[in-house]
Motif scaffolding. Sequence first.
Motif, PDB file in Angstrom:
ATOM      1  N   GLU A  22       0.834  -1.215   0.000  1.00 26.00           N
ATOM      2  CA  GLU A  22       0.000   0.000   0.000  1.00 26.00           C
ATOM      3  C   GLU A  22       0.861   1.255   0.000  1.00 26.00           C
ATOM      4  OE1 GLU A  22      -3.017   0.893   3.061  1.00 26.00           O
ATOM      5  OE2 GLU A  22      -3.523  -1.236   2.894  1.00 26.00           O
ATOM      6  N   LEU A  23       1.847   1.264   0.893  1.00 26.38           N
ATOM      7  CA  LEU A  23       2.716   2.436   1.022  1.00 26.38           C
ATOM      8  C   LEU A  23       3.536   2.669  -0.246  1.00 26.38           C
ATOM      9  CD1 LEU A  23       3.910   1.969   4.700  1.00 26.38           C
ATOM     10  CD2 LEU A  23       2.333   3.718   3.836  1.00 26.38           C
ATOM     11  N   VAL A  24       4.076   1.605  -0.800  1.00 25.49           N
ATOM     12  CA  VAL A  24       4.882   1.739  -2.018  1.00 25.49           C
ATOM     13  C   VAL A  24       4.018   2.250  -3.163  1.00 25.49           C
ATOM     14  CG1 VAL A  24       6.182   0.473  -3.780  1.00 25.49           C
ATOM     15  CG2 VAL A  24       6.633   0.065  -1.352  1.00 25.49           C
ATOM     16  N   PHE A  25       2.845   1.676  -3.338  1.00 29.80           N
ATOM     17  CA  PHE A  25       2.000   2.070  -4.461  1.00 29.80           C
ATOM     18  C   PHE A  25       1.303   3.408  -4.248  1.00 29.80           C
ATOM     19  CE2 PHE A  25       2.776  -2.359  -5.465  1.00 29.80           C
ATOM     20  CZ  PHE A  25       3.146  -2.232  -6.787  1.00 29.80           C
ATOM     21  N   ALA A  26       1.389   3.953  -3.030  1.00 32.67           N
ATOM     22  CA  ALA A  26       0.848   5.293  -2.759  1.00 32.67           C
ATOM     23  C   ALA A  26       1.876   6.384  -3.069  1.00 32.67           C
ATOM     24  CB  ALA A  26       0.407   5.397  -1.303  1.00 32.67           C
ATOM     25  N   LEU A  27       3.118   5.979  -3.312  1.00 29.96           N
ATOM     26  CA  LEU A  27       4.161   6.964  -3.636  1.00 29.96           C
ATOM     27  C   LEU A  27       3.866   7.629  -4.975  1.00 29.96           C
ATOM     28  CD1 LEU A  27       7.361   4.885  -2.753  1.00 29.96           C
ATOM     29  CD2 LEU A  27       6.538   6.914  -1.533  1.00 29.96           C
ATOM     30  N   PRO A  28       4.386   8.833  -5.183  1.00 28.47           N
ATOM     31  CA  PRO A  28       4.283   9.435  -6.518  1.00 28.47           C
ATOM     32  C   PRO A  28       4.915   8.490  -7.547  1.00 28.47           C
ATOM     33  CG  PRO A  28       5.076  11.037  -4.921  1.00 28.47           C
ATOM     34  CD  PRO A  28       5.052   9.711  -4.219  1.00 28.47           C
ATOM     35  N   GLU A  29       4.394   8.501  -8.728  1.00 29.56           N
ATOM     36  CA  GLU A  29       4.781   7.555  -9.788  1.00 29.56           C
ATOM     37  C   GLU A  29       6.301   7.437  -9.960  1.00 29.56           C
ATOM     38  OE1 GLU A  29       3.653   4.609 -12.464  1.00 29.56           O
ATOM     39  OE2 GLU A  29       2.382   5.767 -11.119  1.00 29.56           O
TER      40      GLU A  29
END
Length: 86
Positions: free
Chosen positions: A14-21
């Motif tokens: 979740e945290l990784v995929f919430a990062l800016p692209e």
Amino acid sequence: LDYPTDQQLEKLKELVFALPEHNKNVLIALLEVVSKVIKHSNVNKMTSQNLATCLAPVLMKHSDISVALMSVHKANSIVEFMFRNW
């Protein structure tokens, strides 16, 4: 963090995929390289723990040096968890 729960792994994703692209893409590329290095740790001695010790200060950088120094162990643990379980 030795025995990750499904919840911990899901939170990591979740945290990784919430990062800016851009940040997410760089982190995923780094994790792929780290994974390859760890696979050869019997030769290069770069285990997930050793790599976390080297890279956590950069990946988990804090603007306040005193906070960074006090949380070094926690940062290393989080980064090692990420390296072991990505």
